[in-house]
Design a protein around this motif. Structure first.
Motif, PDB file in Angstrom:
ATOM      1  N   LEU A 195      47.179  37.202  32.265  1.00 17.45           N
ATOM      2  CA  LEU A 195      46.104  37.853  31.524  1.00 17.45           C
ATOM      3  C   LEU A 195      45.190  36.767  30.980  1.00 17.45           C
ATOM      4  O   LEU A 195      45.654  35.857  30.293  1.00 17.45           O
ATOM      5  CB  LEU A 195      46.673  38.712  30.383  1.00 17.45           C
ATOM      6  N   GLN A 196      43.891  36.908  31.248  1.00 19.05           N
ATOM      7  CA  GLN A 196      42.948  35.871  30.838  1.00 19.05           C
ATOM      8  C   GLN A 196      41.690  36.511  30.274  1.00 19.05           C
ATOM      9  O   GLN A 196      40.942  37.162  31.002  1.00 19.05           O
ATOM     10  CB  GLN A 196      42.597  34.964  32.020  1.00 19.05           C
ATOM     11  N   PRO A 197      41.439  36.369  28.917  1.00 11.32           N
ATOM     12  CA  PRO A 197      40.186  36.885  28.341  1.00 11.32           C
ATOM     13  C   PRO A 197      39.003  36.089  28.881  1.00 11.32           C
ATOM     14  O   PRO A 197      39.091  34.875  29.089  1.00 11.32           O
ATOM     15  CB  PRO A 197      40.362  36.657  26.833  1.00 11.32           C
ATOM     16  N   MET A 198      37.884  36.783  29.036  1.00 12.85           N
ATOM     17  CA  MET A 198      36.709  36.100  29.554  1.00 12.85           C
ATOM     18  C   MET A 198      35.456  36.914  29.241  1.00 12.85           C
ATOM     19  O   MET A 198      35.553  38.082  28.832  1.00 12.85           O
ATOM     20  CB  MET A 198      36.829  35.874  31.072  1.00 12.85           C
ATOM     21  N   ILE A 199      34.305  36.298  29.428  1.00  6.64           N
ATOM     22  CA  ILE A 199      33.013  36.956  29.238  1.00  6.64           C
ATOM     23  C   ILE A 199      32.362  37.058  30.614  1.00  6.64           C
ATOM     24  O   ILE A 199      32.254  36.068  31.342  1.00  6.64           O
ATOM     25  CB  ILE A 199      32.097  36.159  28.296  1.00  6.64           C
ATOM     26  N   GLY A 200      31.945  38.254  30.964  1.00  6.66           N
ATOM     27  CA  GLY A 200      31.303  38.389  32.269  1.00  6.66           C
ATOM     28  C   GLY A 200      31.252  39.842  32.674  1.00  6.66           C
ATOM     29  O   GLY A 200      31.382  40.755  31.852  1.00  6.66           O
ATOM     30  N   GLY A 201      31.011  40.029  33.965  1.00  2.00           N
ATOM     31  CA  GLY A 201      30.969  41.390  34.487  1.00  2.00           C
ATOM     32  C   GLY A 201      29.752  42.147  34.057  1.00  2.00           C
ATOM     33  O   GLY A 201      29.743  43.378  34.036  1.00  2.00           O
ATOM     34  N   GLU A 202      28.658  41.418  33.763  1.00  2.00           N
ATOM     35  CA  GLU A 202      27.477  42.124  33.286  1.00  2.00           C
ATOM     36  C   GLU A 202      26.625  42.574  34.473  1.00  2.00           C
ATOM     37  O   GLU A 202      26.631  41.942  35.528  1.00  2.00           O
ATOM     38  CB  GLU A 202      26.644  41.228  32.361  1.00  2.00           C
ATOM     39  N   GLY A 203      25.915  43.648  34.232  1.00  2.00           N
ATOM     40  CA  GLY A 203      24.981  44.107  35.247  1.00  2.00           C
ATOM     41  C   GLY A 203      23.621  43.471  35.033  1.00  2.00           C
ATOM     42  O   GLY A 203      23.384  42.760  34.051  1.00  2.00           O
ATOM     43  N   ILE A 204      22.730  43.717  35.986  1.00  2.00           N
ATOM     44  CA  ILE A 204      21.373  43.168  35.889  1.00  2.00           C
ATOM     45  C   ILE A 204      20.666  43.816  34.700  1.00  2.00           C
ATOM     46  O   ILE A 204      20.598  45.042  34.585  1.00  2.00           O
ATOM     47  CB  ILE A 204      20.599  43.416  37.190  1.00  2.00           C
ATOM     48  N   GLY A 205      20.153  42.976  33.794  1.00  2.18           N
ATOM     49  CA  GLY A 205      19.456  43.482  32.611  1.00  2.18           C
ATOM     50  C   GLY A 205      20.401  43.889  31.489  1.00  2.18           C
ATOM     51  O   GLY A 205      19.955  44.394  30.463  1.00  2.18           O
ATOM     52  N   GLU A 206      21.686  43.691  31.651  1.00  3.88           N
ATOM     53  CA  GLU A 206      22.666  44.030  30.621  1.00  3.88           C
ATOM     54  C   GLU A 206      23.268  42.758  30.035  1.00  3.88           C
ATOM     55  O   GLU A 206      23.345  41.720  30.698  1.00  3.88           O
ATOM     56  CB  GLU A 206      23.783  44.892  31.210  1.00  3.88           C
ATOM     57  N   ALA A 207      23.713  42.878  28.770  1.00  5.21           N
ATOM     58  CA  ALA A 207      24.354  41.742  28.108  1.00  5.21           C
ATOM     59  C   ALA A 207      25.762  41.574  28.652  1.00  5.21           C
ATOM     60  O   ALA A 207      26.398  42.526  29.102  1.00  5.21           O
ATOM     61  CB  ALA A 207      24.392  41.992  26.603  1.00  5.21           C
ATOM     62  N   PRO A 208      26.255  40.352  28.609  1.00  5.11           N
ATOM     63  CA  PRO A 208      27.633  40.129  29.051  1.00  5.11           C
ATOM     64  C   PRO A 208      28.621  40.934  28.195  1.00  5.11           C
ATOM     65  O   PRO A 208      28.380  41.229  27.035  1.00  5.11           O
ATOM     66  CB  PRO A 208      27.817  38.625  28.865  1.00  5.11           C
ATOM     67  N   LYS A 209      29.718  41.237  28.826  1.00  4.81           N
ATOM     68  CA  LYS A 209      30.743  42.034  28.139  1.00  4.81           C
ATOM     69  C   LYS A 209      32.041  41.246  28.096  1.00  4.81           C
ATOM     70  O   LYS A 209      32.309  40.403  28.945  1.00  4.81           O
ATOM     71  CB  LYS A 209      30.960  43.349  28.866  1.00  4.81           C
ATOM     72  N   ARG A 210      32.849  41.593  27.095  1.00  4.64           N
ATOM     73  CA  ARG A 210      34.193  41.008  27.013  1.00  4.64           C
ATOM     74  C   ARG A 210      35.094  41.777  27.984  1.00  4.64           C
ATOM     75  O   ARG A 210      35.153  43.010  27.947  1.00  4.64           O
ATOM     76  CB  ARG A 210      34.766  41.123  25.604  1.00  4.64           C
ATOM     77  N   ILE A 211      35.760  40.995  28.802  1.00  2.00           N
ATOM     78  CA  ILE A 211      36.681  41.615  29.735  1.00  2.00           C
ATOM     79  C   ILE A 211      37.981  40.834  29.732  1.00  2.00           C
ATOM     80  O   ILE A 211      38.061  39.706  29.206  1.00  2.00           O
ATOM     81  CB  ILE A 211      36.101  41.659  31.169  1.00  2.00           C
ATOM     82  N   VAL A 212      38.998  41.449  30.325  1.00  2.54           N
ATOM     83  CA  VAL A 212      40.291  40.791  30.497  1.00  2.54           C
ATOM     84  C   VAL A 212      40.584  40.773  31.984  1.00  2.54           C
ATOM     85  O   VAL A 212      40.514  41.809  32.658  1.00  2.54           O
ATOM     86  CB  VAL A 212      41.415  41.531  29.734  1.00  2.54           C
ATOM     87  N   SER A 213      40.919  39.583  32.470  1.00  6.99           N
ATOM     88  CA  SER A 213      41.242  39.419  33.889  1.00  6.99           C
ATOM     89  C   SER A 213      42.741  39.527  34.072  1.00  6.99           C
ATOM     90  O   SER A 213      43.511  38.785  33.444  1.00  6.99           O
ATOM     91  CB  SER A 213      40.742  38.065  34.387  1.00  6.99           C
ATOM     92  N   PHE A 214      43.157  40.500  34.960  1.00  8.16           N
ATOM     93  CA  PHE A 214      44.570  40.706  35.258  1.00  8.16           C
ATOM     94  C   PHE A 214      44.791  40.211  36.686  1.00  8.16           C
ATOM     95  O   PHE A 214      44.226  40.754  37.644  1.00  8.16           O
ATOM     96  CB  PHE A 214      44.924  42.190  35.131  1.00  8.16           C
ATOM     97  N   LEU A 215      45.588  39.144  36.859  1.00 12.10           N
ATOM     98  CA  LEU A 215      45.768  38.508  38.154  1.00 12.10           C
ATOM     99  C   LEU A 215      47.249  38.506  38.523  1.00 12.10           C
ATOM    100  O   LEU A 215      48.098  38.139  37.690  1.00 12.10           O
ATOM    101  CB  LEU A 215      45.247  37.070  38.105  1.00 12.10           C
ATOM    102  N   ARG A 216      47.547  38.897  39.768  1.00 15.04           N
ATOM    103  CA  ARG A 216      48.914  38.839  40.285  1.00 15.04           C
ATOM    104  C   ARG A 216      48.899  38.559  41.784  1.00 15.04           C
ATOM    105  O   ARG A 216      47.881  38.710  42.465  1.00 15.04           O
ATOM    106  CB  ARG A 216      49.675  40.118  39.981  1.00 15.04           C
ATOM    107  N   ARG A 217      50.039  38.155  42.327  1.00 17.18           N
ATOM    108  CA  ARG A 217      50.168  37.851  43.751  1.00 17.18           C
ATOM    109  C   ARG A 217      50.260  39.134  44.583  1.00 17.18           C
ATOM    110  O   ARG A 217      50.714  40.169  44.086  1.00 17.18           O
ATOM    111  CB  ARG A 217      51.421  37.035  44.010  1.00 17.18           C
ATOM    112  N   ILE A 218      49.854  38.981  45.885  1.00 19.49           N
ATOM    113  CA  ILE A 218      50.063  40.049  46.871  1.00 19.49           C
ATOM    114  C   ILE A 218      51.066  39.517  47.897  1.00 19.49           C
ATOM    115  O   ILE A 218      50.825  38.487  48.539  1.00 19.49           O
ATOM    116  CB  ILE A 218      48.748  40.459  47.571  1.00 19.49           C
ATOM    117  N   HIS A 219      52.205  40.179  47.969  1.00 26.04           N
ATOM    118  CA  HIS A 219      53.268  39.766  48.885  1.00 26.04           C
ATOM    119  C   HIS A 219      53.239  40.641  50.142  1.00 26.04           C
ATOM    120  O   HIS A 219      53.028  41.857  50.070  1.00 26.04           O
ATOM    121  CB  HIS A 219      54.635  39.888  48.205  1.00 26.04           C
TER     122      HIS A 219
END
Length: 602
Positions: free
Chosen positions: A155-179
């Motif tokens: 789990l990694q907090p980050m700022i991003g995922g904004e659309g064009i003309g929108e302010a950045p948003k706080r998001i959480v990145s959930f990362l796992r392996r694919i087996h």
């Protein structure tokens, strides 16, 4: 003054009690407020943490569903076989609908990314017009791969995922392996971006009412201290990455106080065992203190009102107690000046009322005693005058008897001279101080003078026997103690006997007591009269003795005189068996005349 002392004592004691009570109440109440605050924030932090865990578990299930999806598995295998860029793009177009199906039911899922082992990214987002996503670099993926050796996901907090003309948003990145199925070989990574605004609904469900609703801060902090989520309007507008100093938390304590954003805060902390994140609930201390201030004001007002009431009651009570006492003091001052007519009018049933009645009874008794003493003094003076007047006759008679004795001897009438001499001796002995102690020998000489006269009266019908040891003849006795007993024996015992009348006077020492007995051989005393006489001796008093003295010195007078002089354990006893005569015993302490004179001189 007693009134002032009572008022001050009551006031000080009540002030102490009220002060202690109010202080204990204030401390206890403020402690309860703090405990309730901690309890409320602890419940909120625990429930919020549990709800976040449920969200993360839901994301984990979603990521697992994506990673085992045949479309995703086949797409990653196709990517490994593709050699041209166009082939890789076609795989992305085929994968897009499947990623849409996974993310659409989850409103809090903003985007899903599929990474190949070499860092190529297939990306799907719900934003209509979005900026190009910045993929993780190959090196970052390698670092994530190392971390995923010990974890299921990152789990990694980050700022991003904004659309064009929108302010950045706080998001959480959930990362796992694919087996790869079924070999469990790592063939890629799935990355899900979660919009943290979804947590806002969780906070609102926990903090929706109450006085802390607008001031309570709920922070979601990761293991490195970065703030994942913060409620409040100011936090929503702040899109910069912020950190929380975990060192502010008191080590080992789940609740306490800390300084945050320049304010003192009460905090509770709940650590999730699933995500490792900490849910921290902050409540400004000044809000809690404002409640304490209200309670403090109430306690002070109640304390002041209580003090005023106690002071008023103590003043009234002390006034009611001291008013009759002051009145009694004024009356006693008048009594001290000689006015015995001062009486208390207080009729209460309490202690002051009883004291007033006792005071009135005391004045009545004093007035009665003064009256009795005045009458007794007056009677004593009259008796002294009568005694002085009565002494004239014995002196005149004593002188006359001496003249008769001289004339009788001149004319040779020896019997008349002897009687006159004995009678003169009787009068001379009787005229001395009646209360003065004399020797037993003097009393025996007085008895002999009396018996000489009686001998001329009764002749050989009456005999007197004296049996007194020489060592007891100097014993001290009261005057006219034995002779009246001999006189009673003559008048009431042997007077009617025609012959053989006998009177015996004896004395003995028994353990320091002098016992003198007078016995006669007369007919004795009737039982009824003897019982009355013994009862009279047992209950004799001074007034009774004085009445006897007025009629002639008798048994009761002798008994009373002995008890008044020596004590109640001494006196006269009488016994008279029917037909066997009468015996009267006199018991006194054995004292010699010389010893009593020496004691009197000391």
């Amino acid at each position: 003054m007693l009134k002032t002392k009572m008022f001050l004592s009551f006031s000080i004691v009540s002030l102490f009690i009220v002060g202690i009570t109010c202080s204990i109440f204030f401390v206890k109440y403020t402690s309860d407020i703090k405990n309730q605050t901690f309890s409320l924030s602890s419940v909120i932090s625990r429930q919020f943490s549990q709800m976040v865990d449920l969200y993360m578990q839901n994301i984990e299930e979603l990521s697992l569903a994506v990673s085992i999806s045949p479309a995703v598995q086949n797409s990653l295998l196709d990517y490994r076989r593709a050699s041209e860029s166009i082939e890789k793009e076609i795989i992305g177009y085929k994968l897009n609908p499947f990623l849409f199906d996974f993310s659409y039911p989850k409103p809090y899922v903003q985007s899903i990314s599929i990474y190949t082992l070499d860092g190529y990214m297939y990306y799907y987002t719900k934003l209509v017009e979005h900026k190009p996503a910045v993929p993780y670099s190959f090196d970052e993926l390698q670092q994530f791969n190392l971390l995923l050796e010990n974890k299921k996901f990152i789990l990694q907090p980050m700022i991003g995922g904004e659309g064009i003309g929108e302010a950045p948003k706080r998001i959480v990145s959930f990362l796992r392996r694919i087996h790869r199925i079924p070999t469990q070989q790592t063939i890629g990574y799935v990355n899900i971006h979660i919009n943290v605004n979804a947590f806002k609904a969780l906070v609102l469900s926990q903090v929706q009412a109450g006085e802390f609703a607008g001031s309570m801060r709920v922070l979601l902090v990761d293991e490195q201290g970065e703030i994942v989520y913060e409620n409040g309007s100011s936090a929503a507008n702040n899109t910069s990455r912020q950190r929380f100093d975990l060192g502010l938390l008191q080590q080992g304590k789940l609740e306490g106080e800390l300084q945050w954003n320049g304010k003192s805060q009460l905090y509770t902390c709940e650590t999730s065992s699933y995500t490792g994140w900490k849910t921290i609930v902050l409540i400004p201390k000044d809000i809690v203190l404002s409640k304490q201030k209200r309670i403090q004001d109430i306690v002070i007002v109640v304390g002041i009102v209580t003090m005023l009431l106690v002071a008023l009651v103590s003043y009234i009570l002390s006034h009611q107690i001291t008013l009759p006492l002051r009145n009694m003091m004024r009356k006693m001052s008048s009594v001290e000046l000689g006015d015995f007519n001062q009486r208390m009018d207080y009729t209460g049933r309490n202690e002051v009322g009883k004291l007033s009645r006792m005071y009135n009874h005391m004045l009545d008794s004093i007035s009665k005693l003064i009256h009795e003493v005045y009458e007794s003094k007056l009677a004593e003076k009259n008796a002294q005058l009568a005694a002085l007047h009565a002494q004239i006759n014995p002196h005149f008679l004593y002188n006359t008897l001496n003249i008769m004795k001289s004339i009788s001897r001149l004319k040779g009438i020896e019997e008349v001279a002897e009687i006159s001499e004995s009678l003169a001796g009787l009068f001379q002995y009787s005229m001395k101080n009646l209360h003065k102690s004399v020797s037993l020998q003097e009393e025996l000489d007085h008895i002999n003078n009396y018996f000489k006269i009686q001998k001329h009266r009764f002749g050989d019908r009456l005999e007197l026997s004296l049996s007194v040891p020489d060592e007891l003849r100097q014993a001290s006795i009261l005057k006219l103690t034995i002779q009246p007993l001999v006189e009673n024996a003559v008048n009431h015992g042997v007077q009617r006997m025609r012959s053989g009348g006998f009177i015996h006077v004896g004395a003995r020492d028994h353990d320091g007591l002098l016992t003198i007995t007078v016995m006669d051989n007369g007919p004795g005393i009737e039982d009824t009269k003897l019982e009355q006489l013994q009862h009279a001796l047992h209950t004799a008093n001074a007034l009774h003795g004085l009445r006897d003295a007025a009629d002639g010195i008798g048994l009761l007078n002798i008994h009373q005189r002995i008890q008044l002089y020596y004590g109640k354990e001494y006196g006269v006893t009488i016994s008279s068996p029917p037909g066997k005569g009468t015996m009267v015993s006199v018991t006194t302490p054995l004292r010699l005349v010389d010893q009593e004179e020496a004691d009197g001189m000391r």
